[in-house]
Scaffold this active site. Sequence first.
Site, short mmCIF file in Angstrom:
data_model
loop_
_atom_site.label_atom_id
_atom_site.label_comp_id
_atom_site.label_asym_id
_atom_site.label_seq_id
_atom_site.Cartn_x
_atom_site.Cartn_y
_atom_site.Cartn_z
N GLY A 52 0.82 -1.20 0.00
CA GLY A 52 0.00 0.00 0.00
C GLY A 52 0.86 1.25 0.00
CB CYS A 77 5.22 -4.24 0.19
SG CYS A 77 6.12 -2.70 -0.07
CE1 TYR A 78 1.27 0.81 5.83
CE2 TYR A 78 -0.20 -1.06 6.15
CZ TYR A 78 0.24 0.20 6.52
OH TYR A 78 -0.35 0.85 7.58
CG HIS A 164 5.38 -5.61 -4.74
ND1 HIS A 164 4.11 -5.46 -4.22
CD2 HIS A 164 6.07 -4.52 -4.32
CE1 HIS A 164 4.02 -4.34 -3.54
NE2 HIS A 164 5.20 -3.74 -3.58
CD GLU A 166 2.35 -8.24 -5.84
OE1 GLU A 166 2.08 -7.12 -5.40
OE2 GLU A 166 3.07 -9.05 -5.23
CB SER A 218 -22.70 -5.23 -25.04
OG SER A 218 -21.72 -6.18 -24.69
N GLY A 219 -22.90 -7.77 -27.26
CA GLY A 219 -22.08 -8.40 -28.28
C GLY A 219 -20.69 -8.70 -27.78
N GLY A 220 -20.36 -8.23 -26.57
CA GLY A 220 -19.04 -8.44 -26.01
C GLY A 220 -18.93 -9.73 -25.23
CB VAL A 221 -15.94 -11.26 -23.61
CG1 VAL A 221 -15.64 -12.51 -22.80
CG2 VAL A 221 -15.08 -11.22 -24.86
CG ASP A 222 -17.19 -8.89 -19.52
OD1 ASP A 222 -16.40 -9.83 -19.63
OD2 ASP A 222 -16.84 -7.72 -19.29
CB SER A 223 -23.28 -8.93 -22.12
OG SER A 223 -22.93 -8.84 -23.48
CB SER A 224 -21.50 -13.18 -25.05
OG SER A 224 -21.70 -12.10 -25.93
CE LYS A 362 -13.31 -8.37 -21.29
NZ LYS A 362 -14.58 -7.61 -21.28
#
Length: 506
Positions: A52, A77-78, A164, A166, A218-224, A362
């Site tokens: 942080g 870290c923090y 870090h 990650e 919407s035609g996008g990945v998430d809504s589909s 995503k």
Amino acid sequence: MLQKILILDFGSQYTQLIARRVRELNVYCEIHPFNNPPEIDNDTVGLILSGGPSSVLENNAPNYNWHDVTVPILGVCYGAQLIAMRSGGTVARSLHREYGRAKLGKATKNPLFEGISAGSQVWMSHADTILALPDDFEIIASTDDIPIAGFHIKDTNRFGIQFHPEVTHTKEGGVLLKNFVVGICGASQDWTPDQFVESTVAELKAKLGDDKVVLGLSGGVDSSVAAELLHLAIGENLYCIFVDNGLLRKNEFEDVLESYKTMGLNVKGVDSKDKFYDALDGLTDPEEKRKAIGGTFIEVFDEEANKIENVKWLGQGTIYPDVIESVSVKGPSATIKSHHNVGGLPDHMNLKVVEPLNTLFKDEVRRVGKAINVPAKILGRHPFPGPGLGIRILSDITPEKVKVLQEVDDIFISGLHEEGLYDEVWQAGAMLLPVQSVGVMGDERTYENVVSLRAVSSLDGMTADWVHLPYEFLGRISNKIINQVRGVNRVVYDISSKPPATIEWE
């Protein structure tokens, strides 16, 4: 039982990366703000305290009472500085900010560093440093500049590291996180796309029963992917609405509807171009345009949803970064732009919300989509802004300007596909600029529009870098646009990264 790792967020820019790395191990994890931690329940097998921007030396430094926690703990870290200082160690301001690459000293035999080689590169990013540890602590990592780069509380499963693991700059960070999550916490690596689908569909069936759900596609990945999961759970009781706002890509309305037919979804296409153009008439301010587009969408969606009897639920393709943002350490971020998701439906609709993807990132959404056979054409699509070309036309919106930008965008995106570059790019598009420039075509002097092409690489859109597309490719695309799109005589390429720029221009 779904085992999980809890990550307490102290405001680090890397917190989401920790979660992504844990999930890459097929282990479920959740991020929560340090000041609103969840209960450590029987499903929790480990706890990570993030980094942080604050200093543990501040009077009101972020704090968390970890002493009574019985599961293994890793402070990063923090988080490490907090554990050390609250246990009686000494933390002080670094003489110089410790930022960048460093090399670990001799290999330690501690289980946290199992399999990590001596001299392994790590990434530092902190302004405080741990100078001394309590007697019941042992040093398990150091660098040339930092004697205490990692510690272990003896006879416990509590650890701290000042670097870090990650980030990709820490070359064996994935090994360290696996050592902690799998080796020390004992997490089962069984959180897979297939497992997610099975459990999510079962939960949706139990929650929704015979209720009807309406969802805006919407035609996008998430809504589909959200739609397909809901369809697997409730079948024909899912009603999908795909709105043509007049700001889609060339032929997108027809192409997307055709794609959904192969998925067996109950989808209604609604042509509302004129309503959106009327709402946008004369608007040039980006925020006003977004609000006009969002408000008109809500009107159209409301009108169409009301034609379906007894709908009780609103389905949404909300994903995990949206959820994290809304409960972040510092509260919702300052408004950079209005969110394009459906968020302000009229009260009279009185719908409950169901969000089957709100625990996924995503890339995880794409893997789940692949597991349930969502067409690759949809899963591989670049992100596209909800307001569409409305925020890629940097002035007032007219059907004529939309037509010009659709043609430019189509040449650019088609070119990326044709030359095998599309999958190397995270997002691409074209902007119609509010300036005109002098040009020469044939024997005539022209004064026409300038367009900018944009292509970026990214993991999740939070940061992005411009893609070094081949000069030859850009030359061919520029020539094709100027020759084929009437009204454009100059093409430029955007070489700005995010930050400081954003991906979209508005």
